[in-house]
Write a protein that holds these residues in place. Structure first.
Motif, short mmCIF file in Angstrom:
data_model
loop_
_atom_site.label_atom_id
_atom_site.label_comp_id
_atom_site.label_asym_id
_atom_site.label_seq_id
_atom_site.Cartn_x
_atom_site.Cartn_y
_atom_site.Cartn_z
N GLU A 21 0.80 -0.96 -0.42
CA GLU A 21 -0.54 0.33 -0.42
C GLU A 21 0.52 1.39 0.25
O GLU A 21 2.09 1.67 1.04
CB GLU A 21 -1.12 0.26 1.05
N ILE A 22 0.32 1.96 -1.14
CA ILE A 22 1.26 3.63 -0.92
C ILE A 22 0.46 4.46 -0.03
O ILE A 22 -1.20 4.47 -0.61
CB ILE A 22 1.56 3.19 -1.82
N THR A 23 1.05 6.00 -0.20
CA THR A 23 0.20 7.11 0.06
C THR A 23 0.83 8.20 -1.16
O THR A 23 1.74 8.37 -0.41
CB THR A 23 -0.24 7.23 1.36
N VAL A 47 7.40 8.16 -4.01
CA VAL A 47 7.02 7.65 -2.28
C VAL A 47 7.90 7.69 -1.54
O VAL A 47 9.10 6.99 -1.87
CB VAL A 47 5.74 6.88 -2.25
N HIS A 48 7.81 8.40 -0.26
CA HIS A 48 8.86 8.47 0.22
C HIS A 48 8.12 6.63 1.73
O HIS A 48 7.38 6.78 1.45
CB HIS A 48 8.68 10.01 1.68
N GLU A 49 9.38 6.06 1.70
CA GLU A 49 9.44 5.19 2.60
C GLU A 49 8.50 5.45 3.44
O GLU A 49 7.83 4.05 4.06
CB GLU A 49 10.75 4.39 3.30
N SER A 50 8.45 6.43 4.47
CA SER A 50 7.34 6.26 5.16
C SER A 50 6.03 6.01 4.76
O SER A 50 4.68 6.17 5.05
CB SER A 50 7.04 7.79 6.27
N ASP A 51 5.35 5.75 2.98
CA ASP A 51 4.27 6.25 2.87
C ASP A 51 4.20 5.40 1.36
O ASP A 51 3.10 4.40 0.71
CB ASP A 51 4.15 7.80 1.67
N PHE A 52 5.11 4.17 2.39
CA PHE A 52 5.25 2.68 1.57
C PHE A 52 5.09 1.47 3.03
O PHE A 52 5.47 1.66 3.86
CB PHE A 52 6.20 2.39 1.44
N ASP A 92 15.56 6.79 0.30
CA ASP A 92 14.91 7.00 0.92
C ASP A 92 13.43 7.14 0.59
O ASP A 92 12.18 7.11 1.16
CB ASP A 92 14.65 8.21 2.32
N HIS A 93 13.05 6.77 -0.43
CA HIS A 93 12.27 6.61 -1.41
C HIS A 93 12.22 4.90 -2.42
O HIS A 93 12.85 4.78 -2.86
CB HIS A 93 11.86 7.99 -2.50
N TYR A 94 10.93 5.47 -2.22
CA TYR A 94 10.69 3.79 -3.63
C TYR A 94 9.92 4.63 -5.04
O TYR A 94 9.29 5.43 -5.17
CB TYR A 94 9.45 2.52 -2.79
#
Length: 120
Positions: A21-23, A47-52, A92-94
């Motif tokens: 899931e991503i935001t 997306v930033h890793e915190s949004d993955f 730090d991103h995907y």
């Protein structure tokens, strides 16, 4: 065109073993001309890793690295689909393959071509 609201979006590989899931607000999508991205022809959202969130399938993921061994491209061991990769320039991103997102229509979202082939 204005960005979409930031909302969760579910995704998976073809066989469903890898689910995530991503935001994102999907402000833009990207293509890349590096040797692997050109071959897999993915359209990506950053997306930033915190949004993955990886929901299932950690054991089904196979990782591939090349050149500087900074970026890590992930593939499902069962169906071979590339759902995402950890980025080289911004680790730090995907980069998420938007074609793996459920009920996602990329129409109308700006696409930026990135230059990966020329990176040293």
């Amino acid at each position: 065109m204005s960005a979409r609201p930031r909302t969760p979006c579910a995704g998976s590989c073809h066989c469903g073993a890898v689910r995530f899931e991503i935001t994102s607000d999907f402000a833009e999508l990207t293509t890349c001309d590096c040797s692997i991205c050109r071959r897999k022809n993915a359209l990506m959202v950053k997306v930033h890793e915190s949004d993955f969130r990886l929901l299932a399938g950690q054991e089904q993921l196979s990782a591939y690295q090349f050149h500087t061994f900074t970026a890590t491209h992930y593939f499902c061991r069962t169906c071979g689909i590339y759902p995402f990769h950890r980025k080289r320039v911004t680790p730090d991103h995907y980069g998420i393959n938007v074609f793996c997102l459920e009920n996602f229509d990329p129409a109308g979202i700006p696409v930026r071509a990135t230059v990966g082939a020329g990176m040293a």
